[in-house]
Enzyme design. Structure first.
Site, PDB file in Angstrom:
ATOM      1  N   ASN A   9     -15.188   9.729  98.346  1.00  0.00           N
ATOM      2  CA  ASN A   9     -16.433   9.551  97.598  1.00  0.00           C
ATOM      3  C   ASN A   9     -16.585   8.066  97.309  1.00  0.00           C
ATOM      4  O   ASN A   9     -15.895   7.530  96.440  1.00  0.00           O
ATOM      5  CB  ASN A   9     -16.371  10.367  96.295  1.00  0.00           C
ATOM      6  CG  ASN A   9     -17.564  10.108  95.394  1.00  0.00           C
ATOM      7  OD1 ASN A   9     -18.557   9.519  95.821  1.00  0.00           O
ATOM      8  ND2 ASN A   9     -17.463  10.554  94.149  1.00  0.00           N
ATOM      9  N   TRP A  10     -17.468   7.439  98.051  1.00  0.00           N
ATOM     10  CA  TRP A  10     -17.606   5.977  97.926  1.00  0.00           C
ATOM     11  C   TRP A  10     -18.435   5.581  96.718  1.00  0.00           C
ATOM     12  O   TRP A  10     -18.576   4.379  96.425  1.00  0.00           O
ATOM     13  CB  TRP A  10     -18.226   5.390  99.202  1.00  0.00           C
ATOM     14  CG  TRP A  10     -17.370   5.504 100.433  1.00  0.00           C
ATOM     15  CD1 TRP A  10     -16.130   6.083 100.517  1.00  0.00           C
ATOM     16  CD2 TRP A  10     -17.691   5.043 101.748  1.00  0.00           C
ATOM     17  NE1 TRP A  10     -15.653   6.004 101.815  1.00  0.00           N
ATOM     18  CE2 TRP A  10     -16.593   5.376 102.592  1.00  0.00           C
ATOM     19  CE3 TRP A  10     -18.783   4.387 102.314  1.00  0.00           C
ATOM     20  CZ2 TRP A  10     -16.577   5.060 103.952  1.00  0.00           C
ATOM     21  CZ3 TRP A  10     -18.768   4.087 103.666  1.00  0.00           C
ATOM     22  CH2 TRP A  10     -17.674   4.408 104.476  1.00  0.00           C
ATOM     23  N   LYS A  11     -19.029   6.545  96.063  1.00  0.00           N
ATOM     24  CA  LYS A  11     -19.885   6.286  94.894  1.00  0.00           C
ATOM     25  C   LYS A  11     -20.946   5.221  95.249  1.00  0.00           C
ATOM     26  O   LYS A  11     -21.358   5.132  96.396  1.00  0.00           O
ATOM     27  CB  LYS A  11     -19.042   5.889  93.675  1.00  0.00           C
ATOM     28  CG  LYS A  11     -17.940   6.907  93.422  1.00  0.00           C
ATOM     29  CD  LYS A  11     -17.308   6.791  92.082  1.00  0.00           C
ATOM     30  CE  LYS A  11     -16.142   7.779  92.010  1.00  0.00           C
ATOM     31  NZ  LYS A  11     -15.619   7.907  90.657  1.00  0.00           N
ATOM     32  N   HIS A  95     -20.860  16.615  90.603  1.00  0.00           N
ATOM     33  CA  HIS A  95     -19.816  15.642  90.244  1.00  0.00           C
ATOM     34  C   HIS A  95     -19.957  15.314  88.749  1.00  0.00           C
ATOM     35  O   HIS A  95     -21.072  15.240  88.217  1.00  0.00           O
ATOM     36  CB  HIS A  95     -19.983  14.368  91.081  1.00  0.00           C
ATOM     37  CG  HIS A  95     -18.828  13.433  90.958  1.00  0.00           C
ATOM     38  ND1 HIS A  95     -18.666  12.614  89.856  1.00  0.00           N
ATOM     39  CD2 HIS A  95     -17.755  13.205  91.753  1.00  0.00           C
ATOM     40  CE1 HIS A  95     -17.555  11.918  90.005  1.00  0.00           C
ATOM     41  NE2 HIS A  95     -16.977  12.261  91.146  1.00  0.00           N
ATOM     42  N   GLU A  97     -19.785  12.665  87.110  1.00  0.00           N
ATOM     43  CA  GLU A  97     -20.610  11.497  86.788  1.00  0.00           C
ATOM     44  C   GLU A  97     -22.088  11.871  86.783  1.00  0.00           C
ATOM     45  O   GLU A  97     -22.903  11.241  86.106  1.00  0.00           O
ATOM     46  CB  GLU A  97     -20.311  10.352  87.773  1.00  0.00           C
ATOM     47  CG  GLU A  97     -18.959   9.725  87.479  1.00  0.00           C
ATOM     48  CD  GLU A  97     -18.358   8.929  88.621  1.00  0.00           C
ATOM     49  OE1 GLU A  97     -19.053   8.672  89.621  1.00  0.00           O
ATOM     50  OE2 GLU A  97     -17.167   8.579  88.511  1.00  0.00           O
ATOM     51  N   GLU A 168     -11.770  18.343  89.356  1.00  0.00           N
ATOM     52  CA  GLU A 168     -11.651  16.934  88.979  1.00  0.00           C
ATOM     53  C   GLU A 168     -11.661  16.812  87.465  1.00  0.00           C
ATOM     54  O   GLU A 168     -12.739  16.796  86.847  1.00  0.00           O
ATOM     55  CB  GLU A 168     -12.829  16.141  89.546  1.00  0.00           C
ATOM     56  CG  GLU A 168     -12.906  16.147  91.058  1.00  0.00           C
ATOM     57  CD  GLU A 168     -13.644  14.917  91.556  1.00  0.00           C
ATOM     58  OE1 GLU A 168     -13.030  14.149  92.306  1.00  0.00           O
ATOM     59  OE2 GLU A 168     -14.794  14.709  91.174  1.00  0.00           O
ATOM     60  N   GLY A 174     -11.313   7.815  87.962  1.00  0.00           N
ATOM     61  CA  GLY A 174     -11.503   6.374  87.844  1.00  0.00           C
ATOM     62  C   GLY A 174     -10.721   5.744  86.708  1.00  0.00           C
ATOM     63  O   GLY A 174     -10.958   4.592  86.346  1.00  0.00           O
ATOM     64  N   SER A 213      -8.054  10.010  90.460  1.00  0.00           N
ATOM     65  CA  SER A 213      -7.058   8.954  90.677  1.00  0.00           C
ATOM     66  C   SER A 213      -5.964   9.349  91.672  1.00  0.00           C
ATOM     67  O   SER A 213      -4.785   9.036  91.458  1.00  0.00           O
ATOM     68  CB  SER A 213      -6.456   8.514  89.340  1.00  0.00           C
ATOM     69  OG  SER A 213      -7.465   7.984  88.493  1.00  0.00           O
ATOM     70  N   GLY A 234     -11.829   8.925  95.120  1.00  0.00           N
ATOM     71  CA  GLY A 234     -12.826   7.929  94.734  1.00  0.00           C
ATOM     72  C   GLY A 234     -12.365   6.530  95.088  1.00  0.00           C
ATOM     73  O   GLY A 234     -12.460   6.090  96.232  1.00  0.00           O
ATOM     74  N   GLY A 235     -11.809   5.836  94.116  1.00  0.00           N
ATOM     75  CA  GLY A 235     -11.429   4.427  94.294  1.00  0.00           C
ATOM     76  C   GLY A 235     -10.593   4.162  95.539  1.00  0.00           C
ATOM     77  O   GLY A 235     -10.859   3.200  96.280  1.00  0.00           O
TER      78      GLY A 235
HETATM   79  C1  PEP Z   1     -14.167  10.911  92.165  1.00  0.00           C
HETATM   80  O1  PEP Z   1     -15.041  10.177  91.726  1.00  0.00           O
HETATM   81  O2  PEP Z   1     -14.487  11.986  92.695  1.00  0.00           O
HETATM   82  C2  PEP Z   1     -12.780  10.486  92.005  1.00  0.00           C
HETATM   83  C3  PEP Z   1     -11.842  11.359  92.188  1.00  0.00           C
HETATM   84  O3  PEP Z   1     -12.551   9.159  91.688  1.00  0.00           O
HETATM   85  P1  PEP Z   1     -11.111   8.410  91.556  1.00  0.00           P
HETATM   86  O4  PEP Z   1     -10.282   8.852  92.728  1.00  0.00           O
HETATM   87  O5  PEP Z   1     -11.441   6.981  91.583  1.00  0.00           O
HETATM   88  O6  PEP Z   1     -10.526   8.881  90.267  1.00  0.00           O
END
Ligand code: PEP
Length: 257
Positions: A9-11, A95, A97, A168, A174, A213, A234-235
């Site tokens: 997920n590149w956001k 998601h 967010e 999640e 994040g 994470s 994500g990151g």
């Molecule tokens: C996400 O946004 O779906 C996510 C899992 O982010 P991160 O891996 O950065 O926690």
């Protein structure tokens, strides 16, 4: 366990140039994780770029959101059929967010799920509790309420047989905080039990991936859990080496099982 799935997920990150380079870097390493389904979810505007790069490879492209409505006068929205036309396979729905920042409701998320599925996409239903909810032992109640509009509809439950749920925990997204493998396993098993009550076949075949994470250093132990079918990243999905290492973790466990 089904074939593992790892989604990036590149956001809201990147340029056309960086999206191209990132996708190219992952495609170049695809032979290292050929037993894992891998998808990249860039921002909408980078989807054509990424779709062109992954074309002909085993890597799939996805989107991070979709409208809960079909095509029409809905300014700023993107219909599921449009994503499909661009070559998307996956789309994230619900998601955290979006639930938190854009007031998405459980019912609205299910409407997105249904639209996405009808358009031929594989929707990835994201669920998870906040820190306050975990600290007050409300995790299962929250997950239950997020699944409720889905499990209340037998037609939608059937769709989940080939579907994906992403667990999640909001407090792990994040933040650098990761659920322990035992915490992840416990919620994944809960989700599977909940689905088993409405459709045993569905519970067996749905893929439940963990997000929050995930990094190369913790992917192995998370993916080793019996009810963890992969990850939503994500990151770490923004770095070729990290994302590839996570995909390789999924590949090794797949081979080991
Ligand atoms: C996400 O946004 O779906 C996510 C899992 O982010 P991160 O891996 O950065 O926690």
């Amino acid at each position: 366990m089904g074939k593992p799935l790892v989604l990036g997920n590149w956001k809201m990150h990147g340029t056309q140039r960086s999206a191209h380079a990132l996708a190219l870097g992952v495609v170049a390493r695809a032979a290292e994780f050929s037993h894992v389904d891998v998808g990249l979810c860039p921002p909408f505007v980078h989807i054509p770029t990424v779709a062109a790069v992954v074309f002909g490879s085993a890597i799939r492209v996805g989107a991070q959101n979709v409208s809960e409505r079909g095509e029409g006068a809905f300014t700023g929205e993107i219909a599921a059929t449009m994503l499909r036309e661009l070559g998307c396979t996956y789309v994230l729905v619900g998601h955290s967010e979006r639930r938190q920042g854009y007031a998405e409701t459980n019912a609205g998320v299910v409407a997105k799920y249904v639209h996405a599925h009808a358009a031929g996409l594989c929707p990835v239903l994201c669920v998870g509790e906040t820190l306050a909810e975990r600290q007050t032992n409300a995790t299962e109640t929250v997950i239950e309420s997020q699944l409720e509009p889905l499990v209340a509809r037998p037609d939608v439950v059937a769709l989940l047989a080939h579907g994906v749920i992403a667990y999640e925990p909001v407090w792990a997204i994040g933040t650098g905080e990761t659920a322990t493998p035992a915490q992840a396993q416990s919620v994944h098993a809960f989700i599977r039990r909940r689905l088993a009550a409405v459709g045993p076949n569905v519970a067996q075949s749905v893929r439940i991936v963990y997000g929050g994470s995930v990094k190369p250093v913790n992917a192995n132990e998370l993916f080793a859990m019996p009810d963890v079918d992969g990850g939503l990243i994500g990151g770490a999905a923004l770095k070729i080496e990290d994302f590839v290492a996570i995909c390789v973790s999924a590949e090794q466990l797949r081979r080991g099982r």
